[in-house]
Write a protein that holds these residues in place. Structure first.
Motif, short mmCIF file in Angstrom:
data_model
loop_
_atom_site.label_atom_id
_atom_site.label_comp_id
_atom_site.label_asym_id
_atom_site.label_seq_id
_atom_site.Cartn_x
_atom_site.Cartn_y
_atom_site.Cartn_z
N PHE A 88 -44.17 2.22 7.96
CA PHE A 88 -43.88 3.59 8.36
C PHE A 88 -43.29 3.52 9.77
CE2 PHE A 88 -44.00 7.98 7.88
CZ PHE A 88 -44.74 8.64 8.84
N TYR A 89 -42.08 4.03 9.94
CA TYR A 89 -41.38 3.93 11.22
C TYR A 89 -41.35 5.29 11.90
CZ TYR A 89 -39.90 -0.69 9.79
OH TYR A 89 -39.89 -2.01 9.40
N LEU A 90 -41.74 5.29 13.17
CA LEU A 90 -41.82 6.52 13.95
C LEU A 90 -40.92 6.44 15.16
CD1 LEU A 90 -45.65 6.96 13.72
CD2 LEU A 90 -44.01 8.71 13.04
N CYS A 91 -40.20 7.51 15.40
CA CYS A 91 -39.34 7.64 16.57
C CYS A 91 -39.99 8.65 17.51
CB CYS A 91 -37.96 8.11 16.14
SG CYS A 91 -36.79 8.35 17.49
N ALA A 92 -39.85 8.45 18.80
CA ALA A 92 -40.43 9.36 19.77
C ALA A 92 -39.49 9.51 20.95
CB ALA A 92 -41.79 8.87 20.25
N SER A 93 -39.73 10.55 21.76
CA SER A 93 -38.97 10.72 22.98
C SER A 93 -39.88 11.29 24.05
CB SER A 93 -37.77 11.65 22.76
OG SER A 93 -38.18 12.99 22.56
N SER A 95 -39.72 12.87 28.47
CA SER A 95 -38.84 13.23 29.58
C SER A 95 -39.06 12.33 30.79
CB SER A 95 -39.09 14.69 29.97
OG SER A 95 -40.45 14.88 30.28
N SER A 96 -40.27 11.77 30.89
CA SER A 96 -40.54 10.86 32.02
C SER A 96 -41.76 10.02 31.69
CB SER A 96 -40.78 11.66 33.31
OG SER A 96 -41.95 12.43 33.20
N SER A 97 -42.11 9.12 32.59
CA SER A 97 -43.20 8.18 32.29
C SER A 97 -44.57 8.85 32.33
CB SER A 97 -43.17 7.02 33.29
OG SER A 97 -43.35 7.50 34.61
N ASN A 98 -44.69 10.01 32.95
CA ASN A 98 -45.99 10.66 32.98
C ASN A 98 -46.00 11.96 32.19
OD1 ASN A 98 -44.43 12.14 34.66
ND2 ASN A 98 -45.86 12.16 36.37
N GLN A 99 -45.21 11.97 31.15
CA GLN A 99 -45.20 13.08 30.20
C GLN A 99 -45.43 12.55 28.79
OE1 GLN A 99 -44.96 16.42 30.83
NE2 GLN A 99 -45.15 15.81 32.98
N PRO A 100 -46.03 13.37 27.92
CA PRO A 100 -46.32 12.89 26.57
C PRO A 100 -45.06 12.57 25.79
CG PRO A 100 -47.49 14.94 27.04
CD PRO A 100 -46.51 14.74 28.14
N GLN A 101 -45.18 11.62 24.91
CA GLN A 101 -44.11 11.36 23.96
C GLN A 101 -44.24 12.33 22.79
OE1 GLN A 101 -44.15 7.23 22.77
NE2 GLN A 101 -43.85 6.50 24.86
N HIS A 102 -43.10 12.80 22.32
CA HIS A 102 -43.06 13.67 21.15
C HIS A 102 -42.52 12.86 19.99
CE1 HIS A 102 -43.68 17.47 23.42
NE2 HIS A 102 -43.25 16.71 24.39
N PHE A 103 -43.15 12.99 18.83
CA PHE A 103 -42.81 12.15 17.70
C PHE A 103 -42.09 12.93 16.59
CE2 PHE A 103 -44.87 8.04 18.30
CZ PHE A 103 -45.68 8.31 19.39
N GLY A 104 -41.24 12.20 15.87
CA GLY A 104 -40.71 12.71 14.62
C GLY A 104 -41.73 12.52 13.51
N ASP A 105 -41.35 12.91 12.29
CA ASP A 105 -42.27 12.82 11.16
C ASP A 105 -42.19 11.50 10.41
OD1 ASP A 105 -42.30 16.35 10.26
OD2 ASP A 105 -43.68 15.14 11.45
N GLY A 106 -41.35 10.59 10.88
CA GLY A 106 -41.38 9.23 10.36
C GLY A 106 -40.48 9.00 9.16
N THR A 107 -40.18 7.72 8.95
CA THR A 107 -39.45 7.25 7.77
C THR A 107 -40.28 6.14 7.15
OG1 THR A 107 -37.24 7.78 8.60
CG2 THR A 107 -37.40 6.04 6.94
N ARG A 108 -40.54 6.27 5.85
CA ARG A 108 -41.26 5.19 5.16
C ARG A 108 -40.23 4.29 4.47
NH1 ARG A 108 -46.14 3.95 4.43
NH2 ARG A 108 -46.91 5.95 5.16
N LEU A 109 -40.22 3.05 4.87
CA LEU A 109 -39.27 2.07 4.32
C LEU A 109 -39.99 1.16 3.34
CD1 LEU A 109 -36.51 0.61 4.33
CD2 LEU A 109 -37.34 -0.72 6.29
N SER A 110 -39.39 0.99 2.17
CA SER A 110 -39.97 0.11 1.16
C SER A 110 -38.91 -0.86 0.65
CB SER A 110 -40.50 0.93 -0.02
OG SER A 110 -41.48 1.84 0.40
N ILE A 111 -39.36 -2.03 0.26
CA ILE A 111 -38.45 -3.05 -0.26
C ILE A 111 -38.50 -3.05 -1.78
CG2 ILE A 111 -37.93 -5.51 -0.33
CD1 ILE A 111 -37.44 -4.05 2.33
N LEU A 112 -37.31 -3.01 -2.40
CA LEU A 112 -37.24 -3.03 -3.86
C LEU A 112 -37.31 -4.47 -4.36
CD1 LEU A 112 -34.46 -0.38 -4.51
CD2 LEU A 112 -36.93 -0.11 -4.73
#
Lengths: 112, 113
Positions: A88-93, A95-112
């Motif tokens: 499960f891959y999560l991206c976040a952003s 504004s600075s080093s002493n502010q919380p990171q905000h996350f996306g809802d993720g991408t689930r990657l699977s191998i066929l």
């Protein structure tokens, strides 16, 4: 609404293929991050970028690549060199080093 | 070496009672700490943070306590509600360096109705 959009939500990859996960933010944040989560484990940092056109390896960068050509976008490519890409891959952003990171809802990657 | 540890993988609490989630860290340079809540198949949601100049921060039902000498922080949820059932991650950062956060492995909280 401001936020982080990850796409697609589910992704399937054949062995030996590269695949790119999208992450877009409209929060005007300078920093962006990619994490991987495996079952029963915490979030492990793959890559991060504190500013456009600059990025650093995290703790598990092998088999991954990123680019940061625009402030809003931080795509992650899972290459064929990543031997265990199913996760499960999560991206976040933030504004600075002493502010919380905000996350996306993720991408689930699977191998066929 | 894991710099941020959550030693309890799971916790069950009765509705209305207090939930206490714990987190230990090893790096004395960490000066900013956060708690996140995560539901399955979703991204973590920020709950509450504390900087090292404080020892307590409160936001509604959520309070974070920081004990710098013990390198320990805890999240108190009072009263606990069934909707609080989720996985809780603590994270720590050295704000004088990079923007990098180190996350714990999470504690799964189950609030029983």
């Amino acid at each position: 609404d401001g936020g982080i959009t990850q796409s697609p939500k589910y992704l399937f990859r054949k062995e030996g293929q590269n695949v790119t996960l999208s992450c877009e933010q409209n929060l005007n944040h300078d920093a962006m991050y990619w994490y991987r989560q495996d079952p029963g484990q915490g979030l492990r940092l793959i890559y991060y970028s504190q500013i456009v056109n600059d990025f650093q390896k995290g703790d598990i960068a092998e088999g991954y690549s990123v680019s940061r050509e625009k402030k809003e976008s931080f795509p992650l490519t899972v290459t064929s060199a990543q031997k265990n890409p199913t996760a499960f891959y999560l991206c976040a952003s933030s504004s600075s080093s002493n502010q919380p990171q905000h996350f996306g809802d993720g991408t689930r990657l699977s191998i066929l | 070496d894991q710099q941020v540890k959550q030693n309890s993988p799971s916790l069950s609490v009765q509705e209305g009672r207090i939930s206490i989630l714990n987190c230990d860290y090893t790096n004395s340079m960490f000066d900013y700490f956060l708690w996140y809540k995560k539901y399955p198949a979703e991204g973590p949601t920020f709950l509450i943070s504390i900087s090292s100049i404080k020892d307590k921060n409160e936001d509604g039902r959520f309070t974070v306590f920081l004990n710098k000498s013990a390198k320990h922080l805890s999240l108190h949820i009072v009263p606990s509600q069934p909707g609080d059932s989720a996985v809780y991650f603590c994270a720590a950062s050295d704000t004088s360096g990079t923007y990098k956060y180190i996350f714990g492995t999470g504690t799964r909280l189950k609030v029983l109705a």
